[in-house]
Design a protein around this motif. Sequence first.
Motif, PDB file in Angstrom:
ATOM      1  N   GLY A  37     -14.215 -77.033 -26.291  1.00 37.37           N
ATOM      2  CA  GLY A  37     -15.063 -76.424 -27.308  1.00 37.37           C
ATOM      3  C   GLY A  37     -14.369 -76.088 -28.603  1.00 37.37           C
ATOM      4  N   ALA A  38     -13.075 -76.354 -28.706  1.00 41.17           N
ATOM      5  CA  ALA A  38     -12.339 -76.030 -29.928  1.00 41.17           C
ATOM      6  C   ALA A  38     -12.811 -76.912 -31.072  1.00 41.17           C
ATOM      7  CB  ALA A  38     -10.843 -76.225 -29.705  1.00 41.17           C
ATOM      8  N   THR A  39     -12.947 -76.291 -32.256  1.00 47.74           N
ATOM      9  CA  THR A  39     -13.243 -77.034 -33.467  1.00 47.74           C
ATOM     10  C   THR A  39     -11.907 -77.414 -34.081  1.00 47.74           C
ATOM     11  OG1 THR A  39     -15.264 -75.770 -33.803  1.00 47.74           O
ATOM     12  CG2 THR A  39     -14.418 -76.960 -35.694  1.00 47.74           C
ATOM     13  N   LEU A  40     -11.694 -78.691 -34.320  1.00 44.04           N
ATOM     14  CA  LEU A  40     -10.379 -79.193 -34.710  1.00 44.04           C
ATOM     15  C   LEU A  40     -10.379 -79.800 -36.099  1.00 44.04           C
ATOM     16  CD1 LEU A  40      -9.770 -81.090 -31.368  1.00 44.04           C
ATOM     17  CD2 LEU A  40      -8.986 -78.807 -31.925  1.00 44.04           C
ATOM     18  N   THR A  41      -9.279 -79.622 -36.806  1.00 38.62           N
ATOM     19  CA  THR A  41      -9.078 -80.356 -38.047  1.00 38.62           C
ATOM     20  C   THR A  41      -8.581 -81.735 -37.652  1.00 38.62           C
ATOM     21  OG1 THR A  41      -6.769 -79.684 -38.264  1.00 38.62           O
ATOM     22  CG2 THR A  41      -8.431 -78.225 -39.249  1.00 38.62           C
ATOM     23  N   ALA A  42      -8.511 -82.641 -38.617  1.00 36.10           N
ATOM     24  CA  ALA A  42      -8.056 -84.006 -38.311  1.00 36.10           C
ATOM     25  C   ALA A  42      -6.637 -83.983 -37.745  1.00 36.10           C
ATOM     26  CB  ALA A  42      -8.118 -84.868 -39.563  1.00 36.10           C
TER      27      ALA A  42
END
Length: 102
Positions: A37-42
Motif C-alpha cells: 500500500g505504500a505510495t512510491l516515487t519513481a
Amino acid sequence: MTCPNDSCTARVLRGILDEHLQHCQQVGQPRCPLGCGATLTAMEGEQHNCYRDLRDAWILRQERNWILLLSLLGHVRQVHRNTNYIRQQLAQLGNWRMTPCF
C-alpha cells in the motif's frame, strides 16, 4: 465512494470515480505492486521491496529475541545458584541451633 488514493479525502459518486482519478493529484504516484500500500516515487519504486524489508526486520527481531532469551537463562541460572546457596546456609543454621551447647 472515497477516492482510493490515501492522501486524497474526496468522496465521489461511483459513476464519476474514473473522471476524478484522472484529475486526482495522487494518480501520478504509483503504489507498491507487492501490495503493502505504500505510495512510491519513481526512485523509491525501483528500490522498494516490502517483502525483503519485512524479512530483514523479522530476522533482526529473532536475533534480538535470542539474545534476550540467553540473557534471561543466565539470570535464571544465577537465581537458582543463589537459592541453593541460601538453602545450604539455612540448613547449616538449623543444624547449628539444634546442636546442644555444653
